[in-house]
Scaffold this motif. Structure first.
Motif, PDB file in Angstrom:
ATOM      1  N   VAL A  44      40.353  33.744  36.971  1.00 26.32           N
ATOM      2  CA  VAL A  44      39.847  33.747  35.545  1.00 26.32           C
ATOM      3  C   VAL A  44      40.582  32.963  34.805  1.00 26.32           C
ATOM      4  O   VAL A  44      41.931  32.999  34.646  1.00 26.32           O
ATOM      5  N   LYS A  45      40.096  32.026  34.203  1.00 27.23           N
ATOM      6  CA  LYS A  45      40.799  30.833  33.345  1.00 27.23           C
ATOM      7  C   LYS A  45      39.911  31.051  32.022  1.00 27.23           C
ATOM      8  O   LYS A  45      38.906  31.403  31.671  1.00 27.23           O
ATOM      9  N   THR A  46      40.830  30.532  30.966  1.00 24.75           N
ATOM     10  CA  THR A  46      40.306  30.347  29.657  1.00 24.75           C
ATOM     11  C   THR A  46      40.874  29.128  28.883  1.00 24.75           C
ATOM     12  O   THR A  46      41.755  28.544  29.367  1.00 24.75           O
ATOM     13  N   THR A  47      40.049  28.821  27.891  1.00 28.73           N
ATOM     14  CA  THR A  47      40.534  27.661  27.120  1.00 28.73           C
ATOM     15  C   THR A  47      41.629  27.797  26.334  1.00 28.73           C
ATOM     16  O   THR A  47      42.049  26.978  25.467  1.00 28.73           O
ATOM     17  N   ALA A  48      41.716  29.062  25.778  1.00 27.59           N
ATOM     18  CA  ALA A  48      43.157  29.211  24.879  1.00 27.59           C
ATOM     19  C   ALA A  48      43.886  30.511  25.519  1.00 27.59           C
ATOM     20  O   ALA A  48      44.067  31.800  25.280  1.00 27.59           O
ATOM     21  N   PRO A  49      44.836  30.080  26.571  1.00 26.72           N
ATOM     22  CA  PRO A  49      45.743  31.036  27.354  1.00 26.72           C
ATOM     23  C   PRO A  49      46.601  31.640  26.324  1.00 26.72           C
ATOM     24  O   PRO A  49      46.811  32.712  27.009  1.00 26.72           O
ATOM     25  N   ARG A  50      47.232  31.051  25.243  1.00 26.15           N
ATOM     26  CA  ARG A  50      47.873  31.817  24.413  1.00 26.15           C
ATOM     27  C   ARG A  50      47.506  32.819  23.661  1.00 26.15           C
ATOM     28  O   ARG A  50      48.123  33.672  23.114  1.00 26.15           O
ATOM     29  N   ARG A  51      46.118  32.998  23.419  1.00 27.36           N
ATOM     30  CA  ARG A  51      45.412  33.980  22.635  1.00 27.36           C
ATOM     31  C   ARG A  51      45.198  35.238  23.563  1.00 27.36           C
ATOM     32  O   ARG A  51      44.727  36.121  22.911  1.00 27.36           O
ATOM     33  N   TYR A  52      44.953  35.007  24.824  1.00 34.69           N
ATOM     34  CA  TYR A  52      44.595  36.001  25.652  1.00 34.69           C
ATOM     35  C   TYR A  52      45.516  36.396  26.792  1.00 34.69           C
ATOM     36  O   TYR A  52      46.145  35.716  27.275  1.00 34.69           O
ATOM     37  N   CYS A  53      45.389  37.717  27.119  1.00 40.26           N
ATOM     38  CA  CYS A  53      46.250  38.204  28.462  1.00 40.26           C
ATOM     39  C   CYS A  53      44.975  38.920  29.313  1.00 40.26           C
ATOM     40  O   CYS A  53      44.237  39.597  28.997  1.00 40.26           O
ATOM     41  N   VAL A  54      45.162  38.099  30.563  1.00 39.36           N
ATOM     42  CA  VAL A  54      44.078  38.718  31.469  1.00 39.36           C
ATOM     43  C   VAL A  54      44.774  39.395  32.585  1.00 39.36           C
ATOM     44  O   VAL A  54      45.395  39.095  33.353  1.00 39.36           O
ATOM     45  N   ARG A  55      44.290  40.765  33.039  1.00 38.87           N
ATOM     46  CA  ARG A  55      44.630  41.507  34.042  1.00 38.87           C
ATOM     47  C   ARG A  55      43.661  41.951  34.706  1.00 38.87           C
ATOM     48  O   ARG A  55      42.886  42.875  34.308  1.00 38.87           O
ATOM     49  N   PRO A  56      43.392  41.724  36.136  1.00 33.68           N
ATOM     50  CA  PRO A  56      44.372  40.886  36.751  1.00 33.68           C
ATOM     51  C   PRO A  56      43.380  39.676  36.630  1.00 33.68           C
ATOM     52  O   PRO A  56      42.366  39.364  36.324  1.00 33.68           O
ATOM     53  N   ASN A  57      44.254  38.348  36.651  1.00 32.18           N
ATOM     54  CA  ASN A  57      43.597  37.042  36.242  1.00 32.18           C
ATOM     55  C   ASN A  57      43.117  36.382  37.738  1.00 32.18           C
ATOM     56  O   ASN A  57      42.715  35.227  37.580  1.00 32.18           O
ATOM     57  N   SER A  58      43.671  36.986  38.958  1.00 33.31           N
ATOM     58  CA  SER A  58      42.917  36.635  40.118  1.00 33.31           C
ATOM     59  C   SER A  58      43.314  37.499  41.397  1.00 33.31           C
ATOM     60  O   SER A  58      43.800  38.437  41.038  1.00 33.31           O
ATOM     61  N   GLY A  59      42.483  37.181  42.298  1.00 33.73           N
ATOM     62  CA  GLY A  59      42.917  38.203  43.327  1.00 33.73           C
ATOM     63  C   GLY A  59      41.447  38.173  44.276  1.00 33.73           C
ATOM     64  O   GLY A  59      40.909  36.901  44.509  1.00 33.73           O
ATOM     65  N   ILE A  60      41.370  39.022  45.321  1.00 31.14           N
ATOM     66  CA  ILE A  60      40.361  39.075  45.983  1.00 31.14           C
ATOM     67  C   ILE A  60      39.392  40.317  45.963  1.00 31.14           C
ATOM     68  O   ILE A  60      39.921  41.367  45.861  1.00 31.14           O
ATOM     69  N   ILE A  61      38.097  40.253  46.161  1.00 30.94           N
ATOM     70  CA  ILE A  61      37.227  41.424  45.869  1.00 30.94           C
ATOM     71  C   ILE A  61      36.617  41.462  47.165  1.00 30.94           C
ATOM     72  O   ILE A  61      36.052  40.591  47.821  1.00 30.94           O
ATOM     73  N   ASP A  62      36.819  42.782  47.853  1.00 28.05           N
ATOM     74  CA  ASP A  62      36.260  42.859  49.108  1.00 28.05           C
ATOM     75  C   ASP A  62      34.825  43.079  49.072  1.00 28.05           C
ATOM     76  O   ASP A  62      34.112  43.317  48.128  1.00 28.05           O
ATOM     77  N   ALA A  63      34.059  42.594  50.366  1.00 31.30           N
ATOM     78  CA  ALA A  63      32.557  42.765  50.506  1.00 31.30           C
ATOM     79  C   ALA A  63      32.095  44.119  49.749  1.00 31.30           C
ATOM     80  O   ALA A  63      32.704  45.080  50.103  1.00 31.30           O
ATOM     81  N   GLY A  64      30.939  43.974  49.024  1.00 30.56           N
ATOM     82  CA  GLY A  64      30.425  45.367  48.429  1.00 30.56           C
ATOM     83  C   GLY A  64      31.161  46.106  47.673  1.00 30.56           C
ATOM     84  O   GLY A  64      30.843  47.150  47.244  1.00 30.56           O
ATOM     85  N   THR A  65      32.294  45.573  47.030  1.00 31.31           N
ATOM     86  CA  THR A  65      32.994  46.308  45.875  1.00 31.31           C
ATOM     87  C   THR A  65      32.959  45.418  44.549  1.00 31.31           C
ATOM     88  O   THR A  65      32.545  44.392  44.564  1.00 31.31           O
ATOM     89  N   SER A  66      33.664  46.192  43.738  1.00 31.15           N
ATOM     90  CA  SER A  66      33.596  45.676  42.308  1.00 31.15           C
ATOM     91  C   SER A  66      35.150  45.710  41.786  1.00 31.15           C
ATOM     92  O   SER A  66      35.915  46.459  42.210  1.00 31.15           O
ATOM     93  N   ILE A  67      35.488  45.051  40.523  1.00 33.62           N
ATOM     94  CA  ILE A  67      36.613  45.020  39.960  1.00 33.62           C
ATOM     95  C   ILE A  67      36.432  44.721  38.539  1.00 33.62           C
ATOM     96  O   ILE A  67      35.874  44.164  38.234  1.00 33.62           O
ATOM     97  N   ASN A  68      37.560  45.580  37.803  1.00 36.52           N
ATOM     98  CA  ASN A  68      37.324  45.435  36.511  1.00 36.52           C
ATOM     99  C   ASN A  68      38.284  44.550  35.726  1.00 36.52           C
ATOM    100  O   ASN A  68      39.659  44.836  36.168  1.00 36.52           O
ATOM    101  N   ILE A  69      38.136  43.462  35.015  1.00 37.66           N
ATOM    102  CA  ILE A  69      39.177  42.649  34.382  1.00 37.66           C
ATOM    103  C   ILE A  69      39.273  43.039  32.918  1.00 37.66           C
ATOM    104  O   ILE A  69      38.550  43.225  32.380  1.00 37.66           O
ATOM    105  N   SER A  70      40.497  43.305  32.674  1.00 38.85           N
ATOM    106  CA  SER A  70      40.987  43.551  31.047  1.00 38.85           C
ATOM    107  C   SER A  70      41.255  42.169  30.343  1.00 38.85           C
ATOM    108  O   SER A  70      42.324  41.676  30.835  1.00 38.85           O
ATOM    109  N   VAL A  71      40.489  41.978  29.595  1.00 43.80           N
ATOM    110  CA  VAL A  71      40.638  40.694  28.891  1.00 43.80           C
ATOM    111  C   VAL A  71      41.314  41.100  27.287  1.00 43.80           C
ATOM    112  O   VAL A  71      40.542  41.749  26.646  1.00 43.80           O
ATOM    113  N   MET A  72      42.529  40.913  27.001  1.00 43.83           N
ATOM    114  CA  MET A  72      43.388  41.232  25.977  1.00 43.83           C
ATOM    115  C   MET A  72      43.410  40.106  24.970  1.00 43.83           C
ATOM    116  O   MET A  72      44.103  39.416  25.263  1.00 43.83           O
TER     117      MET A  72
END
Length: 230
Positions: A44-72
């Motif tokens: 997950v990339k942004t044009t304003a990296p100093r304004r946002y905190c992203v958790r997690p900002n990278s990783g692996i999503i297994d087949a048939g699953t989901s993940i929630n990304i918190s954009v602060m």
């Protein structure tokens, strides 16, 4: 060569909404779903990296699953006349079957293997009447922080108060009956009868006050619990 279409499903698809006031950190949630039968790497990339905190900002999503990304979104001075130009990009690629180093996979990935989706950011400052509504539902949102143990303690306290009120009612009833019996026994002695009546009246008034206070307290706690459970 055109890039392949994004295999991940994004929720929301096109826009991340952040609702003010922006005097504190505001968080938006981005859900990534992998409907394929392959593991998928993402960034997950942004044009304003100093304004946002992203958790997690990278990783692996297994087949048939989901993940929630918190954009602060970090606190800032909001200007309603300034339109947000901030954007996010979710980049992904199919994970190799023999993958051992995710960073190495990104470095060695070919442009035609990369997939991406873009989202824009919008800022929404609530109106004055919305603020009133938010304050009115504050007890309910605060109740979300209560765990089951705290709710159980409140319920137990309510039961105890209910039992105490019932006990005082029975005690008050018994005192009235006893005083009635004493009045009949000393009916021939007026001074003693008057004294007994005064004592009884004072005692009844004290008990009635205690019963009323406990009833009011029980009612208030009942209202609080009712709001918590809504």
């Amino acid at each position: 060569m055109a890039r392949p279409e994004q295999v991940l499903v994004l929720e929301p698809q096109h826009e991340l909404k952040f609702r003010g006031p922006f005097t504190d950190v505001v968080t938006a949630t981005l859900k990534l779903t992998n409907p394929t039968d392959r593991n998928v790497c993402f960034k997950v990339k942004t044009t304003a990296p100093r304004r946002y905190c992203v958790r997690p900002n990278s990783g692996i999503i297994d087949a048939g699953t989901s993940i929630n990304i918190s954009v602060m979104l970090q606190p800032f001075d909001y200007d309603p006349n300034e339109k947000s130009k901030h954007k996010f990009m979710v980049q992904s690629l199919l994970a190799p079957y023999d993958m051992t180093d995710m960073e190495g996979v990104w470095k060695e990935a070919k442009p035609e293997e990369l997939m991406d989706s873009k989202l824009r950011c919008t800022f929404d400052m609530p109106l004055e009447n919305d603020k009133t509504t938010e304050h009115s539902v504050l007890p309910k949102s605060a109740s979300a922080s209560l765990d089951d143990g705290e709710v159980k303690k409140i319920m137990e306290e309510c039961k105890r108060l209910q039992m105490e009120v019932q006990r005082l009612r029975e005690e008050n009833k018994q005192i009235r009956e006893d005083d009635g019996l004493r009045k009949r026994k000393v009916a021939s002695v007026a001074p003693h009868s008057s004294s007994s009546m005064v004592t009884s009246a004072v005692r009844d008034e004290g008990l009635s006050t205690r019963v009323l206070a406990l009833c009011v307290l029980f009612f208030v706690i009942g209202v609080i619990i009712g709001k918590l459970l809504l």
